[in-house]
Design a protein around this motif. Structure first.
Motif, mmCIF file in Angstrom:
data_model
loop_
_atom_site.group_PDB
_atom_site.id
_atom_site.type_symbol
_atom_site.label_atom_id
_atom_site.label_comp_id
_atom_site.label_asym_id
_atom_site.label_seq_id
_atom_site.Cartn_x
_atom_site.Cartn_y
_atom_site.Cartn_z
ATOM 1 N N PRO A 259 -7.411 1.305 -2.630
ATOM 2 C CA PRO A 259 -7.144 2.293 -3.691
ATOM 3 C C PRO A 259 -5.653 2.621 -3.881
ATOM 4 C CG PRO A 259 -9.032 2.975 -2.398
ATOM 5 C CD PRO A 259 -8.441 1.771 -1.700
ATOM 6 N N THR A 260 -4.838 2.467 -2.845
ATOM 7 C CA THR A 260 -3.413 2.782 -2.962
ATOM 8 C C THR A 260 -2.558 1.530 -3.174
ATOM 9 O OG1 THR A 260 -3.100 2.700 -0.564
ATOM 10 C CG2 THR A 260 -3.634 4.860 -1.535
ATOM 11 N N SER A 261 -3.179 0.409 -3.499
ATOM 12 C CA SER A 261 -2.436 -0.829 -3.739
ATOM 13 C C SER A 261 -1.595 -0.719 -5.002
ATOM 14 C CB SER A 261 -3.393 -2.009 -3.900
ATOM 15 O OG SER A 261 -3.954 -2.378 -2.671
ATOM 16 N N VAL B 130 5.884 2.970 1.924
ATOM 17 C CA VAL B 130 4.899 1.957 1.546
ATOM 18 C C VAL B 130 4.673 1.031 2.728
ATOM 19 C CG1 VAL B 130 5.464 2.051 -0.921
ATOM 20 C CG2 VAL B 130 6.591 0.358 0.526
ATOM 21 N N HIS B 131 3.496 0.420 2.757
ATOM 22 C CA HIS B 131 3.108 -0.471 3.856
ATOM 23 C C HIS B 131 2.848 -1.869 3.300
ATOM 24 C CE1 HIS B 131 2.419 3.019 6.540
ATOM 25 N NE2 HIS B 131 2.161 3.616 5.389
ATOM 26 N N VAL B 132 3.317 -2.879 4.008
ATOM 27 C CA VAL B 132 3.130 -4.268 3.617
ATOM 28 C C VAL B 132 1.802 -4.765 4.190
ATOM 29 C CG1 VAL B 132 4.099 -6.595 3.752
ATOM 30 C CG2 VAL B 132 5.621 -4.616 3.594
ATOM 31 N N PRO B 133 0.970 -5.440 3.378
ATOM 32 C CA PRO B 133 -0.303 -5.968 3.903
ATOM 33 C C PRO B 133 -0.097 -7.124 4.880
ATOM 34 C CG PRO B 133 0.036 -6.688 1.642
ATOM 35 C CD PRO B 133 1.165 -5.759 1.979
ATOM 36 N N GLU B 134 -1.169 -7.513 5.514
ATOM 37 C CA GLU B 134 -1.127 -8.598 6.487
ATOM 38 C C GLU B 134 -0.546 -9.868 5.908
ATOM 39 O OE1 GLU B 134 -4.184 -11.070 9.437
ATOM 40 O OE2 GLU B 134 -4.981 -9.544 8.084
ATOM 41 N N ARG B 135 -0.910 -10.152 4.649
ATOM 42 C CA ARG B 135 -0.379 -11.334 3.962
ATOM 43 C C ARG B 135 -0.432 -11.097 2.469
ATOM 44 N NH1 ARG B 135 -4.501 -14.762 1.990
ATOM 45 N NH2 ARG B 135 -6.559 -14.291 2.800
ATOM 46 N N GLN B 136 0.274 -11.913 1.740
ATOM 47 C CA GLN B 136 0.268 -11.840 0.278
ATOM 48 C C GLN B 136 -0.656 -12.916 -0.264
ATOM 49 O OE1 GLN B 136 1.691 -9.447 -1.428
ATOM 50 N NE2 GLN B 136 3.045 -8.612 0.118
ATOM 51 N N GLU C 54 -0.301 10.044 -5.132
ATOM 52 C CA GLU C 54 -0.365 10.805 -6.377
ATOM 53 C C GLU C 54 0.986 10.811 -7.088
ATOM 54 O OE1 GLU C 54 -1.264 15.355 -7.579
ATOM 55 O OE2 GLU C 54 -2.734 14.412 -6.240
ATOM 56 N N LYS C 55 2.059 10.951 -6.336
ATOM 57 C CA LYS C 55 3.399 11.008 -6.925
ATOM 58 C C LYS C 55 3.789 9.666 -7.546
ATOM 59 C CE LYS C 55 6.360 14.169 -5.634
ATOM 60 N NZ LYS C 55 7.274 14.988 -4.892
ATOM 61 N N VAL C 56 3.419 8.565 -6.897
ATOM 62 C CA VAL C 56 3.738 7.235 -7.431
ATOM 63 C C VAL C 56 2.879 6.942 -8.664
ATOM 64 C CG1 VAL C 56 3.625 4.751 -6.946
ATOM 65 C CG2 VAL C 56 4.575 6.311 -5.248
ATOM 66 N N GLY C 57 1.638 7.394 -8.632
ATOM 67 C CA GLY C 57 0.736 7.204 -9.763
ATOM 68 C C GLY C 57 -0.019 5.885 -9.709
ATOM 69 N N PRO C 58 -0.947 5.728 -10.620
ATOM 70 C CA PRO C 58 -1.778 4.519 -10.643
ATOM 71 C C PRO C 58 -1.061 3.351 -11.327
ATOM 72 C CG PRO C 58 -2.416 5.950 -12.444
ATOM 73 C CD PRO C 58 -1.342 6.686 -11.663
ATOM 74 N N PRO C 59 -1.550 2.143 -11.107
ATOM 75 C CA PRO C 59 -0.958 0.979 -11.771
ATOM 76 C C PRO C 59 -1.276 0.973 -13.266
ATOM 77 C CG PRO C 59 -2.863 0.317 -10.477
ATOM 78 C CD PRO C 59 -2.641 1.774 -10.210
ATOM 79 N N ALA C 60 -0.356 0.428 -14.045
ATOM 80 C CA ALA C 60 -0.609 0.207 -15.473
ATOM 81 C C ALA C 60 -1.599 -0.951 -15.609
ATOM 82 C CB ALA C 60 0.702 -0.115 -16.178
ATOM 83 N N ALA C 61 -2.128 -1.159 -16.792
ATOM 84 C CA ALA C 61 -3.168 -2.171 -17.025
ATOM 85 C C ALA C 61 -2.740 -3.574 -16.597
ATOM 86 C CB ALA C 61 -3.578 -2.170 -18.486
ATOM 87 N N TYR D 66 0.868 -1.172 0.000
ATOM 88 C CA TYR D 66 0.000 0.000 0.000
ATOM 89 C C TYR D 66 0.905 1.222 0.000
ATOM 90 C CZ TYR D 66 -3.261 -3.480 1.858
ATOM 91 O OH TYR D 66 -4.019 -4.609 2.064
ATOM 92 N N VAL D 67 0.758 2.071 -0.988
ATOM 93 C CA VAL D 67 1.519 3.317 -1.026
ATOM 94 C C VAL D 67 0.900 4.252 0.001
ATOM 95 C CG1 VAL D 67 2.148 5.302 -2.456
ATOM 96 C CG2 VAL D 67 2.120 2.993 -3.455
ATOM 97 N N ASP D 68 1.738 4.851 0.834
ATOM 98 C CA ASP D 68 1.261 5.803 1.826
ATOM 99 C C ASP D 68 0.445 6.890 1.127
ATOM 100 O OD1 ASP D 68 1.865 6.435 4.846
ATOM 101 O OD2 ASP D 68 1.909 8.358 3.774
ATOM 102 N N ASP D 69 -0.654 7.301 1.739
ATOM 103 C CA ASP D 69 -1.545 8.289 1.126
ATOM 104 C C ASP D 69 -0.807 9.541 0.649
ATOM 105 O OD1 ASP D 69 -3.797 6.694 1.460
ATOM 106 O OD2 ASP D 69 -4.355 7.609 3.374
ATOM 107 N N ALA D 70 0.172 9.978 1.405
ATOM 108 C CA ALA D 70 0.918 11.193 1.052
ATOM 109 C C ALA D 70 1.711 11.024 -0.249
ATOM 110 C CB ALA D 70 1.849 11.582 2.196
#
Length: 106
Positions: free
Chosen positions: A80-82, A99-105, A59-66, A52-56
């Motif tokens: 939304p920030t995955s 960035v934050h790591v989720p509970e599991r992959q 925008e700078k990292v941008g959205p994922p490609a297709a 998860y990209v930190d909310d701050a």
């Protein structure tokens, strides 16, 4: 070098110096950050480097490609920030990225 912080699920902060042109995933694996499995080695062919990209920074990292967006369908607890960390290239513009790591992959 660009400063990168990866926050493990347990809250442990991993502060890394990352070379521009590398990916967040490569730096996480190189520094044994728990929770980043990266089973495909960075080919965007799995979802085991999900972060998860930190909310701050979203925008700078941008959205994922297709292609990345399609792979995120296989990730656990998509938000939304995955992003897949193998698809986030380190650059001067991302100095200080968190960035934050989720509970599991997957």
């Amino acid at each position: 070098m660009t400063r990168l912080t990866i926050v493990a699920f347990d809250g442990t902060r991993h502060e890394l110096d990352a070379a521009n042109g590398s990916t967040v995933m490569e730096n996480a694996v190189r520094n044994s950050v728990p929770g980043i499995e990266a089973e495909c080695g960075g080919a965007c062919a799995c979802a085991t480097c999900h972060v998860y990209v930190d909310d701050a920074w979203s925008e700078k990292v941008g959205p994922p490609a297709a292609m990345e967006e399609d792979m995120l369908d296989f990730a656990f607890d998509v938000r939304p920030t995955s992003r897949l960390s193998c698809q986030i290239k380190v650059s001067d513009a991302l100095d200080g990225l968190v960035v934050h790591v989720p509970e599991r992959q997957g």
